[in-house]
Design a protein around this motif. Structure first.
Motif, PDB file in Angstrom:
ATOM      1  N   LEU A   1       0.835  -1.177  -0.078  1.00 12.22           N
ATOM      2  CA  LEU A   1       0.001  -0.053  -0.053  1.00 12.22           C
ATOM      3  C   LEU A   1       0.917   1.199  -0.094  1.00 12.22           C
ATOM      4  O   LEU A   1       1.744   1.441   1.023  1.00 12.22           O
ATOM      5  CB  LEU A   1      -0.760  -0.111   1.129  1.00 12.22           C
ATOM      6  N   GLU A   2       0.698   2.142  -0.906  1.00  9.91           N
ATOM      7  CA  GLU A   2       1.725   3.193  -1.283  1.00  9.91           C
ATOM      8  C   GLU A   2       1.010   4.608  -1.359  1.00  9.91           C
ATOM      9  O   GLU A   2       0.331   4.837  -2.229  1.00  9.91           O
ATOM     10  CB  GLU A   2       2.375   3.030  -2.560  1.00  9.91           C
ATOM     11  N   ASN A   3       1.143   5.436  -0.309  1.00  7.03           N
ATOM     12  CA  ASN A   3       0.780   6.846  -0.518  1.00  7.03           C
ATOM     13  C   ASN A   3       1.991   7.691   0.040  1.00  7.03           C
ATOM     14  O   ASN A   3       1.539   8.668   0.645  1.00  7.03           O
ATOM     15  CB  ASN A   3      -0.391   6.889   0.209  1.00  7.03           C
ATOM     16  N   GLY A   4       3.070   7.162  -0.205  1.00  8.16           N
ATOM     17  CA  GLY A   4       4.541   8.095   0.342  1.00  8.16           C
ATOM     18  C   GLY A   4       5.518   7.467  -0.182  1.00  8.16           C
ATOM     19  O   GLY A   4       5.616   6.569  -0.694  1.00  8.16           O
ATOM     20  N   LYS A   5       6.671   8.025   0.321  1.00  8.15           N
ATOM     21  CA  LYS A   5       7.961   7.581  -0.041  1.00  8.15           C
ATOM     22  C   LYS A   5       8.308   6.100   0.530  1.00  8.15           C
ATOM     23  O   LYS A   5       8.981   5.463  -0.021  1.00  8.15           O
ATOM     24  CB  LYS A   5       8.877   8.675   0.569  1.00  8.15           C
ATOM     25  N   PHE A   6       7.745   6.044   1.863  1.00  7.31           N
ATOM     26  CA  PHE A   6       8.182   4.808   2.546  1.00  7.31           C
ATOM     27  C   PHE A   6       7.204   3.720   2.014  1.00  7.31           C
ATOM     28  O   PHE A   6       7.830   2.601   1.833  1.00  7.31           O
ATOM     29  CB  PHE A   6       8.138   4.965   3.857  1.00  7.31           C
ATOM     30  N   GLY A   7       6.151   4.018   1.678  1.00  2.87           N
ATOM     31  CA  GLY A   7       5.091   2.869   0.956  1.00  2.87           C
ATOM     32  C   GLY A   7       5.738   2.410  -0.265  1.00  2.87           C
ATOM     33  O   GLY A   7       5.803   1.449  -0.509  1.00  2.87           O
TER      34      GLY A   7
ATOM     35  N   THR B   1       9.271 -11.288  -4.537  1.00  3.24           N
ATOM     36  CA  THR B   1       8.026 -11.941  -5.049  1.00  3.24           C
ATOM     37  C   THR B   1       7.430 -11.169  -6.130  1.00  3.24           C
ATOM     38  O   THR B   1       7.699  -9.996  -6.192  1.00  3.24           O
ATOM     39  CB  THR B   1       7.158 -12.443  -3.997  1.00  3.24           C
ATOM     40  N   GLN B   2       6.121 -11.752  -6.489  1.00  3.73           N
ATOM     41  CA  GLN B   2       5.002 -10.802  -7.324  1.00  3.73           C
ATOM     42  C   GLN B   2       4.636  -9.645  -6.405  1.00  3.73           C
ATOM     43  O   GLN B   2       4.108  -9.991  -5.213  1.00  3.73           O
ATOM     44  CB  GLN B   2       3.856 -11.571  -8.016  1.00  3.73           C
ATOM     45  N   VAL B   3       4.205  -8.391  -7.091  1.00  4.60           N
ATOM     46  CA  VAL B   3       3.864  -7.418  -6.064  1.00  4.60           C
ATOM     47  C   VAL B   3       2.753  -6.833  -6.881  1.00  4.60           C
ATOM     48  O   VAL B   3       2.766  -6.612  -7.982  1.00  4.60           O
ATOM     49  CB  VAL B   3       4.927  -6.447  -5.985  1.00  4.60           C
ATOM     50  N   GLU B   4       1.572  -6.614  -5.992  1.00  2.25           N
ATOM     51  CA  GLU B   4       0.483  -5.627  -6.564  1.00  2.25           C
ATOM     52  C   GLU B   4       0.475  -4.378  -5.676  1.00  2.25           C
ATOM     53  O   GLU B   4       0.535  -4.305  -4.568  1.00  2.25           O
ATOM     54  CB  GLU B   4      -0.886  -6.400  -6.353  1.00  2.25           C
ATOM     55  N   ARG B   5       0.884  -3.358  -6.177  1.00  2.00           N
ATOM     56  CA  ARG B   5       1.377  -2.126  -5.749  1.00  2.00           C
ATOM     57  C   ARG B   5      -0.088  -1.162  -5.698  1.00  2.00           C
ATOM     58  O   ARG B   5      -0.412  -0.687  -6.760  1.00  2.00           O
ATOM     59  CB  ARG B   5       2.479  -1.302  -6.521  1.00  2.00           C
ATOM     60  N   VAL B   6      -0.479  -1.088  -4.661  1.00  2.00           N
ATOM     61  CA  VAL B   6      -1.920  -0.338  -4.668  1.00  2.00           C
ATOM     62  C   VAL B   6      -1.438   1.262  -4.333  1.00  2.00           C
ATOM     63  O   VAL B   6      -0.773   1.458  -3.145  1.00  2.00           O
ATOM     64  CB  VAL B   6      -2.706  -0.698  -3.459  1.00  2.00           C
ATOM     65  N   LYS B   7      -1.674   2.016  -5.170  1.00  2.00           N
ATOM     66  CA  LYS B   7      -1.110   3.190  -5.125  1.00  2.00           C
ATOM     67  C   LYS B   7      -2.244   4.396  -5.241  1.00  2.00           C
ATOM     68  O   LYS B   7      -2.869   4.353  -5.955  1.00  2.00           O
ATOM     69  CB  LYS B   7      -0.125   3.500  -6.483  1.00  2.00           C
TER      70      LYS B   7
END
Lengths: 372, 372
Positions: free
Chosen positions: A79-85, A96-102
């Motif tokens: 879960l990504e809503n900033g630099k550290f996400g 591994t495979q990644v789903e990036r929820v941005k």
């Protein structure tokens, strides 16, 4: 220089003195006693009965140890809503495979987006509790609860929340959490602690990096030892920092962090500034770092440069695309009323001269009146 | 407690005091100046014009960064004649195909065995310069020369040699070398430096661990910064340790290490003890740690336990299978004549009482006479 940045934080003089010691052998009972004290106190701070792995390295080393060691999953949602996400996503892609929820930096997650990732087959969710780059507190409890409905592994970066805000791993259903030494714990940088639940070991990936392989840390934990030579002076400092937390009381400390950050926000709003985070019903403002939009007509060097030059106070700028667009005030660790009021007074002086705000210090001081 | 172990070493009081400082922001010119000094001095110590990557972590983190970052090879040969050689092999197996060239701990390599690995298609060779677990100095120059005939990448663990013995990366043809802060450099544990030649980047593997990805360190080196928050107090300490090395002079320091270890060996042999390493025409005794066979009829706790309890001196035991079979005396960093003679005198007392040796202190003292 007064550090009002979101870590490394200003050190309490007791912590400075704690490092000024002759070296001790690390494979000794003396070292194990220090480590045992740290492990016990960190368990309380993380709210867990799980293993505590102490890594000599930065918070990023802790993030990677947490993700890589437990990466035997078909897919992980970050879960990504900033630099550290985003860093969580960058790290996870190596394993591994990644789903990036941005969502854009400063925006809040909708739980539906997390649900969608879980519906898409993600077996793990990694997120940042307190997103330092934007001043948002992400809804840890709600994310963990949702992930648990799918029996997914929950990994939480608590690097800038643990020790300054509520972290309740076992209660919330968080399996793996990370803290850095130089944030709310109040110690110098260089150590990361990763707390690990029993469940996490079902996802253990033996092909993780050797230095960050948490199975090796867990094995040595039985003897209160580390698998590789620990950064001994930083353990001296961490133990002293944890003693200070113990004396203050964790609940008191969390309330202090809440009051300090509330005072910073109150000042900003009353001064006519705008807080950066865009909240929804799940998210909240960070209780350890406050991100404020740079007022129009004021440059980063006019604000932060003048503050540093004239007052000797360091606050943080925006990172990445937010450079020059926001500034951030850390109120973490052992900073108190004195440091916070001094910083706001200095900021007020600098910004008044630019006609960018109206005076508002008193509003903050009223909120801080009861703080010892 | 006097630490006469092969790291962490006893700290000079100037280094202890260097850590007792208020924190500074790490993204500042103040920090960059400290880092620049460290980088320049480490270049001299490694004998290289290459990049110096400073990692907050133990020597093992440095070993893994070196191997993983440059693991785009069909096969790597790891030369193993002790614990740390085996660790190189264990690390390498996480990244690429490995040919483990093994001899028993304490034995020396024949260059033919290295040649065979290169003939078998190994494109890189990794070895330990000073094998701390057994007290052997492996023939770095000869190994590198042979590898260069095959145009292979040369990775050298110089963790316990650099700063105490000759390390000449560029002259010998070593592409990547690692040092730990807490050994011959004399600083506390928690930092590793990896020196990297231009050639090494031909083997760069972007799938290496995020925290140990040397490309990120190299990129930040241009601004004398680190990619992740550095362990700031350990940089204060390392800079002071490197100042001390500068004042002593690297050549003087290496000669001091050579004389101290020669005195320990002389004492052991004249006392009737047996040195552990089995040398051949290429290998030599370590100049920073001496491994001695435990005399018959004396247990580890009788020797090391008594020394610790009665004299407050810590020497190391054997590791792994050598537990109880050898003991090891570190003469690294800022220890001098006083500490070395005190340790030998104490050992002599303990072992004389067990009728295990004959008196020999004078032999060591004669060798040490010219040392200031």
């Amino acid at each position: 220089m007064l550090l009002m940045i979101p870590g490394p934080v200003q050190l309490h003089e007791r912590i400075i003195r704690a490092m000024a010691r002759q070296m001790i052998g690390h494979r000794t009972a003396d070292f194990s006693a220090i480590m045992e004290f740290c492990v016990e106190k960190l368990r309380e701070i993380f709210g867990t009965k799980g293993d505590i792995c102490l890594i000599s390295g930065s918070g990023t080393a802790g993030m990677e140890a947490a993700i890589a060691s437990f990466s035997r999953v078909k897919k992980i949602a970050t879960l990504e809503n900033g630099k550290f996400g985003e860093r969580l996503g960058d790290i996870a892609e190596r394993y591994t495979q990644v789903e990036r929820v941005k969502v854009p930096w400063g925006e809040s997650f909708e739980l539906d987006a997390v649900k969608e990732a879980l519906d898409n087959g993600c077996e793990a969710v990694a997120f940042v509790h307190n997103e330092t780059s934007t001043g948002i507190l992400n809804p840890a409890k709600e994310i963990a609860k949702l992930a648990k409905e799918y029996d997914a592994l929950v990994i939480m970066d608590a690097i800038t929340s643990a020790g300054g805000d509520y972290v309740k791993m076992d209660e919330w259903g968080v399996d793996v959490a990370i803290v850095g030494s130089q944030k709310c714990l109040g110690a110098p940088p260089g150590l990361a602690a990763v707390a690990v639940s029993e469940k996490a070991w079902d996802y253990y990936n033996e092909r993780c990096p050797y230095y960050l392989d948490l199975a090796a840390y867990r094995k040595k934990l039985k003897d209160m030892q580390t698998p590789y030579t620990p950064a001994v002076p930083l353990f001296f400092a961490l133990a002293e920092a944890l003693k200070i937390i113990d004396e203050e009381g964790l609940e008191n400390r969390i309330q202090r962090h809440r009051i300090l950050s509330a005072a910073v926000r109150k000042w900003a709003v009353e001064a006519g500034l705008e807080l950066f985070p865009n909240l929804n019903k799940y998210s909240s403002y960070s209780n350890t770092v406050t991100a404020i939009k740079m007022p129009e007509g004021v440059s980063d060097s006019e604000l932060r440069g003048t503050l540093k030059k004239e007052y000797g106070i360091l606050v943080s700028g925006g990172q990445g695309e937010l450079k020059g667009k926001i500034f951030r005030i850390g109120t973490m660790g052992n900073v108190g009323k004195f440091e916070t009021v001094s910083t706001l007074a200095a900021l007020e002086d600098v910004l008044m001269r630019k006609n960018a705000i109206k005076p508002a210090l008193q509003y903050a001081q009223i909120l801080l009146r009861d703080l010892q």
